[in-house]
Enzyme design. Structure first.
Site, PDB file in Angstrom:
ATOM      1  N   HIS A  22       1.494  -8.834  56.620  1.00  0.00           N
ATOM      2  CA  HIS A  22       0.478  -8.467  57.613  1.00  0.00           C
ATOM      3  C   HIS A  22       0.511  -6.969  57.916  1.00  0.00           C
ATOM      4  O   HIS A  22      -0.533  -6.330  58.036  1.00  0.00           O
ATOM      5  CB  HIS A  22       0.719  -9.274  58.892  1.00  0.00           C
ATOM      6  CG  HIS A  22      -0.498  -9.469  59.728  1.00  0.00           C
ATOM      7  ND1 HIS A  22      -0.562 -10.391  60.743  1.00  0.00           N
ATOM      8  CD2 HIS A  22      -1.711  -8.873  59.711  1.00  0.00           C
ATOM      9  CE1 HIS A  22      -1.758 -10.352  61.312  1.00  0.00           C
ATOM     10  NE2 HIS A  22      -2.471  -9.434  60.706  1.00  0.00           N
TER      11      HIS A  22
ATOM     12  N   GLY B  45     -18.248  -5.663  61.941  1.00  0.00           N
ATOM     13  CA  GLY B  45     -17.928  -4.631  62.917  1.00  0.00           C
ATOM     14  C   GLY B  45     -17.471  -5.192  64.249  1.00  0.00           C
ATOM     15  O   GLY B  45     -17.856  -4.691  65.308  1.00  0.00           O
ATOM     16  N   ARG B  46     -16.631  -6.233  64.200  1.00  0.00           N
ATOM     17  CA  ARG B  46     -16.120  -6.893  65.412  1.00  0.00           C
ATOM     18  C   ARG B  46     -17.253  -7.320  66.339  1.00  0.00           C
ATOM     19  O   ARG B  46     -17.179  -7.191  67.571  1.00  0.00           O
ATOM     20  CB  ARG B  46     -15.115  -5.988  66.133  1.00  0.00           C
ATOM     21  CG  ARG B  46     -13.926  -5.609  65.257  1.00  0.00           C
ATOM     22  CD  ARG B  46     -12.788  -5.002  66.028  1.00  0.00           C
ATOM     23  NE  ARG B  46     -11.728  -4.553  65.131  1.00  0.00           N
ATOM     24  CZ  ARG B  46     -10.793  -5.321  64.577  1.00  0.00           C
ATOM     25  NH1 ARG B  46     -10.790  -6.622  64.834  1.00  0.00           N
ATOM     26  NH2 ARG B  46      -9.861  -4.819  63.781  1.00  0.00           N
ATOM     27  N   GLY B  47     -18.327  -7.825  65.711  1.00  0.00           N
ATOM     28  CA  GLY B  47     -19.451  -8.375  66.459  1.00  0.00           C
ATOM     29  C   GLY B  47     -20.602  -7.426  66.673  1.00  0.00           C
ATOM     30  O   GLY B  47     -21.670  -7.827  67.155  1.00  0.00           O
TER      31      GLY B  47
ATOM     32  N   LEU C   7     -22.475  -5.806  64.421  1.00  0.00           N
ATOM     33  CA  LEU C   7     -23.554  -5.919  63.444  1.00  0.00           C
ATOM     34  C   LEU C   7     -24.192  -7.305  63.512  1.00  0.00           C
ATOM     35  O   LEU C   7     -24.360  -8.005  62.521  1.00  0.00           O
ATOM     36  CB  LEU C   7     -23.019  -5.627  62.038  1.00  0.00           C
ATOM     37  CG  LEU C   7     -22.400  -4.235  61.873  1.00  0.00           C
ATOM     38  CD1 LEU C   7     -21.604  -4.144  60.559  1.00  0.00           C
ATOM     39  CD2 LEU C   7     -23.469  -3.148  61.918  1.00  0.00           C
ATOM     40  N   THR C   8     -24.558  -7.701  64.723  1.00  0.00           N
ATOM     41  CA  THR C   8     -25.151  -9.012  64.963  1.00  0.00           C
ATOM     42  C   THR C   8     -26.357  -8.852  65.877  1.00  0.00           C
ATOM     43  O   THR C   8     -26.644  -7.760  66.384  1.00  0.00           O
ATOM     44  CB  THR C   8     -24.144  -9.970  65.637  1.00  0.00           C
ATOM     45  OG1 THR C   8     -23.846  -9.486  66.954  1.00  0.00           O
ATOM     46  CG2 THR C   8     -22.855 -10.071  64.832  1.00  0.00           C
TER      47      THR C   8
ATOM     48  N   PRO D 195     -16.106  -7.839  58.793  1.00  0.00           N
ATOM     49  CA  PRO D 195     -17.260  -7.268  58.079  1.00  0.00           C
ATOM     50  C   PRO D 195     -18.492  -7.126  58.952  1.00  0.00           C
ATOM     51  O   PRO D 195     -19.462  -6.493  58.536  1.00  0.00           O
ATOM     52  CB  PRO D 195     -17.493  -8.270  56.940  1.00  0.00           C
ATOM     53  CG  PRO D 195     -17.000  -9.571  57.484  1.00  0.00           C
ATOM     54  CD  PRO D 195     -15.797  -9.206  58.322  1.00  0.00           C
TER      55      PRO D 195
ATOM     56  N   TYR E 290      -1.566 -15.149  65.168  1.00  0.00           N
ATOM     57  CA  TYR E 290      -2.855 -15.441  65.803  1.00  0.00           C
ATOM     58  C   TYR E 290      -2.628 -16.500  66.880  1.00  0.00           C
ATOM     59  O   TYR E 290      -2.594 -17.708  66.610  1.00  0.00           O
ATOM     60  CB  TYR E 290      -3.875 -15.929  64.785  1.00  0.00           C
ATOM     61  CG  TYR E 290      -4.348 -14.871  63.808  1.00  0.00           C
ATOM     62  CD1 TYR E 290      -3.965 -13.540  63.926  1.00  0.00           C
ATOM     63  CD2 TYR E 290      -5.180 -15.207  62.742  1.00  0.00           C
ATOM     64  CE1 TYR E 290      -4.403 -12.579  63.021  1.00  0.00           C
ATOM     65  CE2 TYR E 290      -5.626 -14.245  61.838  1.00  0.00           C
ATOM     66  CZ  TYR E 290      -5.226 -12.941  61.987  1.00  0.00           C
ATOM     67  OH  TYR E 290      -5.652 -11.987  61.086  1.00  0.00           O
TER      68      TYR E 290
END
Length: 330
Positions: free
Chosen positions: A124, A206-208, A210-211, A204, A56
């Site tokens: 990983h 959805g990579r942004g 579900l906001t 969780p 990362y």
């Protein structure tokens, strides 16, 4: 904050954790001070489980966590990972699960984090050239030396999990899982439950998606992880937004944020699930934490199923070059 079991020795963590990839700029520019503020907010909200990896930002995320820990008493349970490498000649992504490589990367991670032991150590991505039984022997040796507290794997198949568990205790499996990525329901969640393994959903939200404010692909900068991903490319993105808008309206009728509703849904999939939403925003993290206290009902679950039925998302979750290393099943 609820607690859930992370390791087979009984160690528990907060019901949701914090994914720390965004600390390295994977989803846009950020700073160490912003990341430190998010870590402080996590502590205040009762979130005590952090997830990072050696790649990362090529050590940036771990270093930021390490610099924060120097300023305060460590109350976090920390997971990190290794297994993804780069070909020195071509720069292409490759996978390495050899004992020598994993040992070197573990030592580097511990140094960046400022720790003598990491609470959970994931592979990983699987290296097809190294039998998973041999990988388990390597990890068990690290555990016997006191360098890691638990053993995990990321994006493996149920069959590989069973092979690994036949050698020794596997504590956690991490895979993408959300209302728009539900493949783990086809065997992984069930296998983890049967073997006493924690299942840790990453992305969780959805990579942004579900906001309340889904990302706009037009704003993605060069190197942004979602650039070129089929689900964020047209015409798929527009199709997906028609579904997301309905989910947003449902959350609005419930007087909660879409992120809160998405996390609450995830937590109902099993008491061995520990989702790790990734964010560099304290306010966004608070919305996620609210999912732990939201009372999910059968009626609400049915409404979600009607709006976002299994398989609703258009496009693959990864671009072709991102798929290698993810084990397929079913």
């Amino acid at each position: 904050m609820q607690n859930r079991q992370l390791r087979q020795d009984g160690k528990t963590v907060s019901a949701i954790g914090l994914g720390c990839w965004s600390f390295a700029g994977s989803y846009g520019a950020t700073s160490e001070s912003e990341a430190h503020e998010t870590l402080a907010a996590a502590r205040d909200l009762g979130v005590d489980f952090l997830d990072t990896a050696n790649v990362y930002g090529m050590g940036v995320s771990e270093s930021i966590i390490g610099s924060y820990l120097k300023t305060t008493q460590n109350t976090f349970t920390i997971a990190t990972k290794a297994g993804i490498s780069r070909d020195p000649q071509t720069g292409a992504r490759v996978f390495n699960n050899t004992a020598a490589y994993l040992r070197g990367e573990l030592e580097n991670s511990l140094s960046r984090l400022g720790l003598e032991q990491v609470d959970l150590y994931y592979i990983h991505r699987r290296d097809a050239d190294v039998p998973i039984e041999d990988v388990m022997e390597t990890l068990l040796a690290f555990k016997a030396e006191g360098k890691i507290g638990g053993i995990g794997f990321s994006e493996i198949s149920p069959a590989s999990l069973r092979r690994a568990a036949a050698v020794g205790n596997v504590d956690a499996v991490q895979s993408e899982y959300s209302l728009w990525t539900r493949q783990p329901e086809m065997g992984m969640i069930q296998t983890c439950k049967a073997l006493g393994v924690a299942f840790v959903p990453f992305s969780p939200l959805g990579r942004g998606m579900l906001t309340a404010t889904p990302p706009d692909p037009a704003t993605f900068e060069k190197g942004h992880f979602r650039t070129g991903t089929p689900r964020f490319s047209e015409p798929n993105f527009s199709h997906n937004m028609t579904f997301i808008s309905k989910f947003q309206r449902l959350a609005q009728t419930l007087d909660i944020s879409p992120a809160t509703l998405a996390i609450a849904w995830c937590l109902t999939r099993g008491d061995h699930l520990i989702p790790i939403p990734g964010t560099r925003s304290a306010a966004h993290l608070a919305e996620c934490v609210a999912g732990c206290s939201f009372e999910m009902t059968r009626e609400i679950e049915d409404a979600i199923d009607n709006i976002l039925p299994i398989g609703w998302a258009h496009g693959d979750r990864y671009a072709p070059e991102q798929w290698p290393g993810v084990e397929g099943y079913c």
